[in-house]
Design an enzyme around this catalytic site. Structure first.
Site, PDB file in Angstrom:
ATOM      1  N   HIS A 196       0.869  -1.185   0.000  1.00  0.00           N
ATOM      2  CA  HIS A 196       0.000   0.000   0.000  1.00  0.00           C
ATOM      3  C   HIS A 196       0.905   1.233   0.000  1.00  0.00           C
ATOM      4  O   HIS A 196       1.604   1.487  -0.967  1.00  0.00           O
ATOM      5  CB  HIS A 196      -0.939  -0.100   1.213  1.00  0.00           C
ATOM      6  CG  HIS A 196      -2.032   0.914   1.255  1.00  0.00           C
ATOM      7  ND1 HIS A 196      -2.395   1.697   0.203  1.00  0.00           N
ATOM      8  CD2 HIS A 196      -2.872   1.274   2.274  1.00  0.00           C
ATOM      9  CE1 HIS A 196      -3.389   2.488   0.548  1.00  0.00           C
ATOM     10  NE2 HIS A 196      -3.707   2.260   1.817  1.00  0.00           N
ATOM     11  N   HIS A 236      -2.331  -2.179  -9.892  1.00  0.00           N
ATOM     12  CA  HIS A 236      -3.254  -1.579  -8.938  1.00  0.00           C
ATOM     13  C   HIS A 236      -4.503  -2.436  -8.887  1.00  0.00           C
ATOM     14  O   HIS A 236      -4.923  -2.969  -9.908  1.00  0.00           O
ATOM     15  CB  HIS A 236      -3.602  -0.147  -9.369  1.00  0.00           C
ATOM     16  CG  HIS A 236      -4.208   0.645  -8.275  1.00  0.00           C
ATOM     17  ND1 HIS A 236      -5.540   0.570  -7.962  1.00  0.00           N
ATOM     18  CD2 HIS A 236      -3.645   1.495  -7.395  1.00  0.00           C
ATOM     19  CE1 HIS A 236      -5.772   1.356  -6.934  1.00  0.00           C
ATOM     20  NE2 HIS A 236      -4.640   1.929  -6.566  1.00  0.00           N
ATOM     21  N   ASP A 251       2.761   5.573  -7.224  1.00  0.00           N
ATOM     22  CA  ASP A 251       4.025   5.505  -6.503  1.00  0.00           C
ATOM     23  C   ASP A 251       5.250   5.376  -7.398  1.00  0.00           C
ATOM     24  O   ASP A 251       6.376   5.436  -6.908  1.00  0.00           O
ATOM     25  CB  ASP A 251       4.001   4.324  -5.523  1.00  0.00           C
ATOM     26  CG  ASP A 251       3.085   4.624  -4.372  1.00  0.00           C
ATOM     27  OD1 ASP A 251       3.068   5.785  -3.936  1.00  0.00           O
ATOM     28  OD2 ASP A 251       2.366   3.708  -3.925  1.00  0.00           O
TER      29      ASP A 251
HETATM   30  N1  ACO Z   1       4.945  -6.820 -10.415  1.00  0.00           N
HETATM   31  C1  ACO Z   1       4.893  -8.064 -10.919  1.00  0.00           C
HETATM   32  N2  ACO Z   1       3.779  -8.795 -11.009  1.00  0.00           N
HETATM   33  C2  ACO Z   1       2.658  -8.224 -10.555  1.00  0.00           C
HETATM   34  C3  ACO Z   1       2.633  -6.929 -10.015  1.00  0.00           C
HETATM   35  C4  ACO Z   1       3.844  -6.217  -9.953  1.00  0.00           C
HETATM   36  N3  ACO Z   1       3.883  -4.975  -9.462  1.00  0.00           N
HETATM   37  N4  ACO Z   1       1.354  -6.619  -9.645  1.00  0.00           N
HETATM   38  C5  ACO Z   1       0.620  -7.689  -9.937  1.00  0.00           C
HETATM   39  N5  ACO Z   1       1.390  -8.657 -10.512  1.00  0.00           N
HETATM   40  C6  ACO Z   1       0.957  -9.952 -11.040  1.00  0.00           C
HETATM   41  C7  ACO Z   1       0.652 -10.938  -9.928  1.00  0.00           C
HETATM   42  O1  ACO Z   1       1.791 -11.677  -9.578  1.00  0.00           O
HETATM   43  C8  ACO Z   1      -0.422 -11.779 -10.581  1.00  0.00           C
HETATM   44  O2  ACO Z   1       0.216 -12.644 -11.489  1.00  0.00           O
HETATM   45  P1  ACO Z   1      -0.355 -14.131 -11.765  1.00  0.00           P
HETATM   46  O3  ACO Z   1      -1.721 -13.923 -12.354  1.00  0.00           O
HETATM   47  O4  ACO Z   1       0.624 -14.749 -12.685  1.00  0.00           O
HETATM   48  O5  ACO Z   1      -0.392 -14.791 -10.419  1.00  0.00           O
HETATM   49  C9  ACO Z   1      -1.212 -10.757 -11.398  1.00  0.00           C
HETATM   50  O6  ACO Z   1      -0.284  -9.729 -11.710  1.00  0.00           O
HETATM   51  C10 ACO Z   1      -2.405 -10.174 -10.673  1.00  0.00           C
HETATM   52  O7  ACO Z   1      -1.926  -9.596  -9.476  1.00  0.00           O
HETATM   53  P2  ACO Z   1      -2.745  -9.508  -8.120  1.00  0.00           P
HETATM   54  O8  ACO Z   1      -1.758  -9.495  -6.985  1.00  0.00           O
HETATM   55  O9  ACO Z   1      -3.829 -10.521  -8.117  1.00  0.00           O
HETATM   56  O10 ACO Z   1      -3.432  -8.093  -8.265  1.00  0.00           O
HETATM   57  P3  ACO Z   1      -4.085  -7.277  -7.100  1.00  0.00           P
HETATM   58  O11 ACO Z   1      -5.080  -6.397  -7.765  1.00  0.00           O
HETATM   59  O12 ACO Z   1      -4.547  -8.164  -6.018  1.00  0.00           O
HETATM   60  O13 ACO Z   1      -2.840  -6.445  -6.526  1.00  0.00           O
HETATM   61  C11 ACO Z   1      -1.293  -4.731  -6.060  1.00  0.00           C
HETATM   62  C12 ACO Z   1      -2.670  -5.082  -6.658  1.00  0.00           C
HETATM   63  C13 ACO Z   1      -1.218  -5.250  -4.628  1.00  0.00           C
HETATM   64  C14 ACO Z   1      -1.161  -3.210  -6.033  1.00  0.00           C
HETATM   65  C15 ACO Z   1      -0.196  -5.369  -6.942  1.00  0.00           C
HETATM   66  O14 ACO Z   1      -0.309  -4.892  -8.266  1.00  0.00           O
HETATM   67  C16 ACO Z   1       1.213  -5.109  -6.404  1.00  0.00           C
HETATM   68  O15 ACO Z   1       1.666  -5.840  -5.530  1.00  0.00           O
HETATM   69  N6  ACO Z   1       1.906  -4.055  -6.943  1.00  0.00           N
HETATM   70  C17 ACO Z   1       3.231  -3.697  -6.449  1.00  0.00           C
HETATM   71  C18 ACO Z   1       3.113  -2.878  -5.182  1.00  0.00           C
HETATM   72  C19 ACO Z   1       2.637  -1.476  -5.470  1.00  0.00           C
HETATM   73  O16 ACO Z   1       3.125  -0.776  -6.364  1.00  0.00           O
HETATM   74  N7  ACO Z   1       1.646  -1.047  -4.677  1.00  0.00           N
HETATM   75  C20 ACO Z   1       1.109   0.314  -4.752  1.00  0.00           C
HETATM   76  C21 ACO Z   1      -0.333   0.289  -5.129  1.00  0.00           C
HETATM   77  S1  ACO Z   1      -0.933   1.916  -5.223  1.00  0.00           S
HETATM   78  C22 ACO Z   1      -1.196   2.346  -3.610  1.00  0.00           C
HETATM   79  O17 ACO Z   1      -1.509   1.574  -2.740  1.00  0.00           O
HETATM   80  C23 ACO Z   1      -1.056   3.741  -3.302  1.00  0.00           C
END
Ligand code: ACO
Length: 422
Positions: A268, A307, A363
């Site tokens: 987050h 996201h 971010d």
């Molecule tokens: N890098 C690599 N792979 C990713 C990323 C990433 N940043 N984000 C998602 N994925 C992949 C997952 O591994 C998953 O792959 P799979 O289908 O092969 O298993 C797929 O994309 C779907 O991802 P989920 O985790 O199910 O997506 P969710 O919507 O639950 O997660 C989140 C969103 C937590 C923001 C995720 O994209 C993430 O971890 N991003 C990196 C952290 C980040 O930048 N957070 C800031 C968010 S903005 C904020 O809070 C202000």
């Protein structure tokens, strides 16, 4: 068109008609779907609340597919260009852009509450010198509830107004105290002659009470815009924590401490810190493919990408990217910018990210700006929390006034041993 959903339970052959309101069915309407009289009724299973609305809200609208973000109906791009953070905070909390006199009263109220009790400084002194500033924010926000027992009077509009002034007013002060504490430098008191963000920069970067320091107006403005972009984001993890704790009718200082704790996590608010650490780890453009290889094999995340809601470019990321260039004109270019730009370029044409609809989020560039402005990475989430306080309070107040809201208490699907004897 009939606004209902017809469901047939194939276990019993029975059919039910369920009402649809605002594009949703009520989860409690599913309770009537049972296989026997002692069955508790059908539940929905939604870990992480991926498709469950926990409230009705008129504060922030997001269309993740189209990349739209609006506060109270106003597009984020217009607010970032034409408003100040305190105007936006008023808008979020009161629902309208303030008139001139309303804004004056609002700014005065917040400015009058920037000081913290002297004991808060002593409380801060109790933290270890290398305590993470976000941990200090979580701790001191909780501690503030003990200074203001009147904050428990949450159904009294005058009391709520005062706590809102206090929380928005004191956040920059707490953030600056945590920063100065980590440096072992003297605390700088708020200067009520300065704007919200100029005062914040002054408390952070004025080397000592006896030294002259003038916050750069371009940097103060940039911080103000960054605060607008971070002010609210509907039912995100920390706002959900604010509402969840608020639903037990705890005072807003305690609820805000919980919200700040939720923001602390790297998925987050901690993501901007993680982005800079990742860019530092990559170091040079030629090492990007090696890093992405580890992302492809799920060994690493590309922080600042992806996201839960935006499955298109995050509109805030666009504004921040433009802002980065303005800041770098004052501070000099951040050497990690080239790595970030190249990483973004490669990732946007990489099938791993395209197929999963992963785009830069708020971010991806904000950390680079903060770093160029002189903030250590450990302060990034703290900056986020200063801005998000406006949204947390708007959402908390909306919840308090919402007659449909009760204590947040989800159900579970019990999968343990039904019964055993000792
Ligand atoms: N890098 C690599 N792979 C990713 C990323 C990433 N940043 N984000 C998602 N994925 C992949 C997952 O591994 C998953 O792959 P799979 O289908 O092969 O298993 C797929 O994309 C779907 O991802 P989920 O985790 O199910 O997506 P969710 O919507 O639950 O997660 C989140 C969103 C937590 C923001 C995720 O994209 C993430 O971890 N991003 C990196 C952290 C980040 O930048 N957070 C800031 C968010 S903005 C904020 O809070 C202000």
């Amino acid at each position: 068109m009939k606004n209902t959903l017809t469901v047939t339970d194939n276990r019993t052959g029975k059919t039910y008609e369920i009402g649809i309101d605002d594009g949703a069915i009520k989860a409690t309407d599913l309770k009537q779907i049972k296989i026997s009289d002692d069955d508790q009724g059908l539940l929905t299973y939604d870990p992480g609340f991926v498709n469950t609305a926990s409230c009705k809200s008129s504060i922030t609208f997001i269309d993740g597919e189209k990349g739209i973000l609006r506060y109270r109906g106003y597009p984020i791009e217009q607010l970032a260009e034409k408003s100040t953070f305190l105007e936006v905070a008023y808008l979020l909390i009161h629902g309208e852009i303030p008139s001139k006199s309303e804004l004056q009263e609002w700014v005065d109220g917040i400015t009058l509450h920037t000081m913290v009790h002297e004991n808060i400084k002593k409380f801060m002194d109790g933290f270890h010198h290398d305590a993470h500033p976000m941990g200090m924010i979580v701790g001191t926000l909780g501690a503030l509830s003990t200074f203001y027992p009147d904050a428990k009077d949450i159904f009294n509009p005058e009391s709520r107004k005062k706590q809102i002034f206090r929380l928005i007013g004191k956040m920059p002060t707490l953030a600056a105290l945590s920063y100065k504490h980590s440096l072992g430098m003297p605390y700088i008191y708020p200067d009520n002659e300065l704007s919200y963000t100029a005062n914040f920069l002054n408390m952070l970067f004025k080397p000592s009470p006896s030294t002259r320091y003038s916050p750069d107006p371009v940097l103060a403005k940039a911080l103000d815009v960054l605060f607008i972009l971070h002010a609210d984001h509907e039912q995100n993890c920390s706002t959900n924590a604010m509402r969840s704790v608020g639903s037990s009718q705890a005072d807003p200082f305690s609820a805000a401490a919980a919200a700040a704790a939720a923001l602390y996590g790297p998925l987050h608010g901690g993501a901007n810190e993680a982005v800079v650490r990742m860019l530092e780890e990559i170091g040079t453009k030629d090492r990007i493919p090696e890093y992405l290889e580890q992302v492809h094999t799920h060994k690493k995340l590309l922080y600042g990408f992806g996201h839960r809601i935006y499955k298109n470019y995050d509109p805030r990321a666009k504004i921040i990217k433009e802002m980065a260039y303005k800041v770098f004109e004052v501070t000099g270019k951040n050497p990690l910018l080239d790595v970030a730009l190249e990483l973004e370029r490669i990732a946007l044409s990489d099938d791993y990210f395209i197929s999963r609809k992963l785009y830069p989020n708020v971010d991806f560039y904000s950390g680079l700006i903060y770093q160029s402005m002189g903030f250590p990475t450990s302060m990034f989430t703290v900056l986020f929390s200063v801005a998000r306080m406006a949204g947390w309070l708007a959402q908390w107040q909306e919840e308090i006034l919402d007659k449909e809201q009760g204590i947040a208490r989800p159900r579970q699907l019990y999968t343990g041993i039904p019964l055993r004897n000792l």
